[in-house]
Structure formats: structure tokens, C-alpha cells
Write a protein that holds these residues in place. Sequence first.
Motif: not given
Length: 625
Positions: A351-354, A378-386, A450-458
Motif C-alpha cells: 500500500t502506498i499513500t502519497t 492518493g491511496i493505492y494497493r494492488p489486489a491480492g489473495v483476500g 474523510p477516514w484515511l488512516d485505514e486504507p480499506s475505508a477509502a
Amino acid sequence: MRKSTIIIIFLLTVAVSRLFYSVPFASAVEDTVAAAQKNELIWTVRVASFKDADSAWALVDYLETEGFKAVLVRLFDSSGKMWRVVQIGDYPTRGQARAAGKVFGKKTGLDYVVRSMSAELLEKRRAASRTVPLPENPMLQDGGGAAGNGGGPVAPVAGADLKGAPEDLFYELNQRDVLQAMSEQMQDVLLARIMIRRGFTSQGLRIYEKLLKIYPGDFDLREEYIGVLLDNQEVDKAAMLINAWLRDDPSSASALRLEARLRLLTGDYEQQQDTLGYLLRLRPGDTDSISAKAYGRQDAGDWLGAIKSFSELIDREPDNSDARQALSGLLMQRRPQLELTPSVYLQPNDTITTTMGGNFAMQLDNLTRGEVYYSNTGIYRPAGVGIDKIDKDVNQLAFIFKREITRTFIAVAGIGAHDGTASGLSGTAGFDWRVHAPGTLSFMVDYADPWLDEPSAANYKGQYNQLSLTYNGFYDDTWGLFFNGQYRQYTLNEDRLYGHRGVLNVILTRRLLSDPDVFVSYSFYRSKFKYEDSTYTPVEIVPNEAIHTISTSFSKSLCDVIVIEASGGVRADEFKTSLSYFGGPSLSLRLGRFEFNTGYEYSSDSGQVGGGETQLIRGGLKFVF
């Protein structure tokens, strides 16, 4: 002819006799000087000499509490008597020692002398504690030879007549240093200062009162005593003494400055400034009064007047670094300024947050300051298993206004908007209240951020509302206390209540050194999260944390332009089995109106479900208009 011959023979005889008698003496002096100069010389600021060990160690303790690196050195005078010499610093040049002495004298009000000695002698005679054995008397050891003021033990050349050589070459402590032995009055003054510094205020004040009865005409002592009364909020007693002083001498500069300080403590800002104005009419250009006027205006919230007074003070004292620092701080705080704050945050699961943030602030009027804040995250995280993919750009814009209601109370209100996850308006309101000189109490209410400290919340349009209460204080330039309590309410998909979190964070800080600045801290962080619906948990939150942290930080100004910093520590979570750690360096460059900073921090635990390492790379660029 015979008369001329007799005169020539007489002159030759005198010349030869002088040659035979002066060569051994000159040789002895040269050999002695050479021996004294073999050792490397250092320069030191010598404060006082004592025969009594308790008095010497009491002065060492006092100077250390004042931030000086004091040492006790045991030296002998020409009669073989041992003195306990208190001195500060060891410098390679006399100029550096003189500069340090000026700072010492200005801060403490004590006399000093600059002296040289050999590094070898300093190492031998330095006493790290009371338990260090006493040194051998060189007068007994060398049969009358001793150490020079600028060198180690130097034995006279056998059979040489040394009567005409400088006395400093032949013993460790010369008469000028012995005369620096501290008077009984000054010892009592130091004892009073030490008692008050250690918390025995009433005992220290009683010593001052006794001294004033013995030395009623010592105006410096009277001024110091009244200052101590004001420091300890003994306002009534201080006022009585100031009024009596002004009755005897209505134009006393010291008494008028103390009266101005008294007025400021009692909240009578206008009277304080009137008193200083009157004093400046009596003594135009008096820098002590200009300084008091500047700091008084700053404390009272009159920042425009404070800038004017500090500027006048610097014109008269260009080398006044404290005034320059205060003026710079006011300008940085009050002048229009633009700040850019880019950062890159690397989290687990790639996960990369810029973030690119920007803030512009300016004074709208004498009491109101406005700020405009914008950031793109910008919040980016590639897809993975689960693991779901995240690719979001969040934009935030906010307008914040700070209004000085009184000189100690500032009201805060703001409104903003955001999009990219949830979209809508947000708001903030609260206050900053300086409850006493060392500390500020802040209360803030934030709505729909906005809730940004947990990436999944985006991915679920996360937002939160928050109540926050914070106290931040720093006492005697030594101890710091930070307290923060939070209550957060989280929502997903803009309006579905997701859960609640309570947070308590307490930090206790102790300054160990002042140059460089070295701090050590202990903190306790406690948080607890509760899901609103335990069957709906798309964003996983750590339910319980109880984290103990020991950390340290270092800061050093290499010059007026470069500041280096480093911090790090170790954490222990009561709900985890292993320790985690963090740390990193930072660098600041101050170039006139520009300030640039950059830093890096590594953490072995992200604090999220599943843990994992994090890295933060941040920067900043500020320009003051």
C-alpha cells in the motif's frame, strides 16, 4: 690614555661577569617555559575557588541546573594549600572561552575569569564526584616545585636562580584565582537560589530576607529577591517592597521594571506599558526597558507592538540572539506564509499513500487569522489473495479562522469540503486556551472528515466525527507533559454507523541537555474499538491497544542555517507478544524567508490488523511573505 684603558677593562669585566651569571638564569627560565608548554593548553571559564568541599559541590550542582557543564578541579597555590576550583567548559582558544564567559555572566550574574591550563593537568585533577581521592600535594612531592597556571607540574632546574621568572610557571593557582574565592554573601545567595530551584521555596526566601537585613543597601540583591517573589506568585509582598523602593527613589530603573513586571502578572497590561513608557522617557534608549516592553506586548497578545519593540531592540543590540529569535517567531507566526507538505507513506500489502498538502495563512485583522488548506491524497494497493484493490484520489479543501478573544483564549472555527471517497461538507470548531504560562488546553470538534488512516475505508466512503481534548505543557524548560483524549465515531457509505473508538494518550518528557537538545520520553497509549454491528466488518480495526513507549530525540543547530534531528524508540503493546521499534533522521534548512525540511521514519509495526512494517518519507517548504 691610561684612563681610557681602565674604562675599557672595566666595561669588559662587567660584560663578562653578566654573561657568566645571566646564562644559567636565562637557560633555566627557557627550560622551565619549554617544560610548561609541552602539554596542550585548553582555556576555561573559572567561576570560583573554595577551600570548603560542600560549598564547591553546591555551586557545581547549581550551575548544572542552570544548564552549564560545570566541573570541580583540585589545584594548589604557591603555599601548598589546596583549593576546589569550579569552572565551566574547556575550549581550544581564548576567544571561545571569553565568549562563553560573557554568556555565563549575563545568565547568572556571577563574576568569572578566563584561564588556561594543560589538558593533562585538567584530566588529572578533575573530580567527577565527592568520592574521588584527593591528589598529592606537588609542593611535598616535588620539594617546592608545582604546576603552572598554564601547564602541568614543572620542577625548577637544579641550582638555578628563578627569582625573575613569572610566578604562574611554578604553581597551579595564582593569587588572582585565590582572590576569586566566593564571598560569604554570594555563597548565601547561591544557597537561596539552589533551595528555590529544588522546591524549598520558603527556606530560600527566608535566606534572601536575612541577607537584605544584613545588606540593606545592596540594590542588586533587593532586585533579585523581588524577582524571585514574582516568580513564585508572591504578588502582595513584592508589591509592598516595590512601592517602598519607589517612595525612596521614584526614578529607580530597577524598581520601575519590577513594577512593570508586577502589572503584567496581575493582568494590568496598559499600566505595565505605561510604566515602561515612563521609564523610557527618563532613560531614552534603555535596552532593558525596551526588552521588557517587547516581551510584555508579546505576552499580552499585542503582536504588532511586540514586532515594533523587538525591531527597536535589535537595532540597538544587533547581537541579541534572544530578541532575534523572538522576532523571527512572531514574523513566522503572524506574517502571510505559504507551506507545502509532500509525503509518501509505505504500508503493508504494498500500500502506498502519497499526499501533497498546501496551506496559506495570513492575518485578516489585528485579532483574526485565516487559513486555507488543500490536500490531494492518493491511496493505492494492488489486489491480492483476500485483499481488495484500492485506487483512490481524495481531495480536501478547508477554510479555518482563529480569533483571539483574550490574550490567552483563541476561538477556532472552520468549514471544508471533500470528494474522492465520500463527498460532502465537513466542519470544525473549538478553542486554544493558555491556562497558565507553561501549558495550553485545546478542545476541538470535527465533523464528517474523510477516514484515511485505514486504507480499506477509502473503498467504503469512510468518514468520522471526533471530539478531542488536549493539554500540552512544558515546565522550567525541563519537563513536558502531553495529554490527549479522543472519541471517534466512524461511518461507511456516508451514513452507516460503523463503530466507536476511544483513545487516551499521555506523554511525559524530560530534557537531558540543552545544546544539543536531547529529550527522553515515556508515553502510554490506550485505544479501544467497538463495532456497531459485529456481523458487518469490511474494514478490520485493532480492537484493543495498550502501548508503552520509551523514546529519545536529538536536535542540534550546526549553524544559523542547518538543523539536524533524530528520534527513535521502542514500543511494547500489552496485547502483543513482541516489541516494536521506530526511528529516523530529519534535516532543516533555514534560508531567510525560506525554510526547507525533510525526514524519514521507519516503524517495525504498522499498528494495523496483521502488523507489518511502515516507512514514511516527508518534506516541507515554507515561505514567509
